[in-house]
Design an enzyme around this catalytic site. Structure first.
Site, short mmCIF file in Angstrom:
data_model
loop_
_atom_site.label_atom_id
_atom_site.label_comp_id
_atom_site.label_asym_id
_atom_site.label_seq_id
_atom_site.Cartn_x
_atom_site.Cartn_y
_atom_site.Cartn_z
N ASP A 17 -45.34 -65.72 28.92
CA ASP A 17 -46.26 -65.93 30.03
C ASP A 17 -45.71 -67.16 30.76
OD1 ASP A 17 -48.66 -65.83 31.64
OD2 ASP A 17 -49.41 -67.49 30.44
N ARG A 18 -46.07 -67.35 32.03
CA ARG A 18 -45.51 -68.49 32.76
C ARG A 18 -46.43 -69.71 32.72
NH1 ARG A 18 -44.90 -68.33 39.14
NH2 ARG A 18 -46.79 -69.58 38.95
N ASP A 19 -47.56 -69.63 33.43
CA ASP A 19 -48.45 -70.79 33.57
C ASP A 19 -49.17 -71.05 32.24
OD1 ASP A 19 -47.66 -70.81 36.25
OD2 ASP A 19 -49.34 -69.52 36.84
N THR A 59 -46.06 -62.59 34.36
CA THR A 59 -47.10 -63.50 34.84
C THR A 59 -48.01 -62.83 35.86
OG1 THR A 59 -47.47 -65.64 35.94
CG2 THR A 59 -45.44 -64.49 36.53
N ASN A 60 -49.31 -62.96 35.64
CA ASN A 60 -50.29 -62.53 36.64
C ASN A 60 -50.28 -63.56 37.76
OD1 ASN A 60 -51.16 -60.35 35.09
ND2 ASN A 60 -52.97 -61.39 34.31
N LYS A 117 -52.03 -58.15 33.31
CA LYS A 117 -52.48 -58.38 31.94
C LYS A 117 -54.01 -58.51 31.97
CE LYS A 117 -49.70 -61.88 31.74
NZ LYS A 117 -49.04 -63.13 31.33
N ASP A 142 -50.69 -67.99 26.44
CA ASP A 142 -51.70 -69.03 26.19
C ASP A 142 -53.12 -68.51 26.36
OD1 ASP A 142 -51.48 -68.80 28.99
OD2 ASP A 142 -52.21 -70.84 29.27
#
Length: 176
Positions: A17-19, A59-60, A117, A142
């Site tokens: 995931d990114r953020d 990533t959303n 997601k 996360d």
């Protein structure tokens, strides 16, 4: 682009995931000068590369549907992240994002998407494009929605606490 149907040997992958995993989650990030890397994030990606795994980002990005930024901004940010990773000899094999949200204010992005997601669409799209060894692959996220997407795609998922990503990831690479 690689094709999963070819004769290439399958390799395990880490789906990030990114953020909140690679960078601090400051909400609707699209400017590189606001990105703050999570401690050990770049080194974690390098460790994934050095182990011979694919490194993917899923990533959303509902900020597009909410009219806060454009898809081009996401692509620019991902290009900048790739350059920054390249400085230490690390790379992401593919960045995937979902700009859609059912409550978006921009009509063309206001919809339910199989890629958002907790749906596994971004992961499944990558599995169709790359020769991934699913059994030895995993996702690091996360949020519970990240882990739900991993499960739906047949992947192990691990919840990252937000401390040092390299320290979190190394034991997982040895376990897989």
């Amino acid at each position: 682009m690689s094709s999963a149907s070819g004769d290439q040997p399958r390799r395990p992958a880490v789906f990030f995931d990114r953020d909140g995993v690679l960078n601090k989650d400051i909400g609707y990030l699209f400017e590189s000068d606001r990105l703050i890397w999570i401690d050990g994030a770049r080194e974690a990606v390098k460790a994934v590369n050095d182990t011979g795994y694919f490194a993917f980002v899923v990533t959303n990005q509902s900020g597009v549907a909410r009219g806060l930024y454009e898809e081009a901004h996401i692509q620019e940010l991902h290009g900048w992240m790739a350059q920054e990773l390249g400085r230490i000899g690390a790379h992401i094999d593919a960045f995937e994002y979902c700009p859609f949200h059912p409550e978006g204010t921009v009509e063309r992005y206001r919809k339910v998407s199989y890629r958002r997601k907790p749906s596994p669409g971004m992961i499944n799209d990558l599995l169709a494009r790359f020769p991934v060894d699913l059994e030895h692959s995993f996702l690091v996220g996360d949020q519970p929605t990240d882990l739900e997407a991993a499960r739906a795609a047949g992947l192990k998922g691990y919840l990252f606490s937000g401390s040092n990503l390299e320290l979190f990831l190394r034991p997982l690479l040895q376990r897989s």
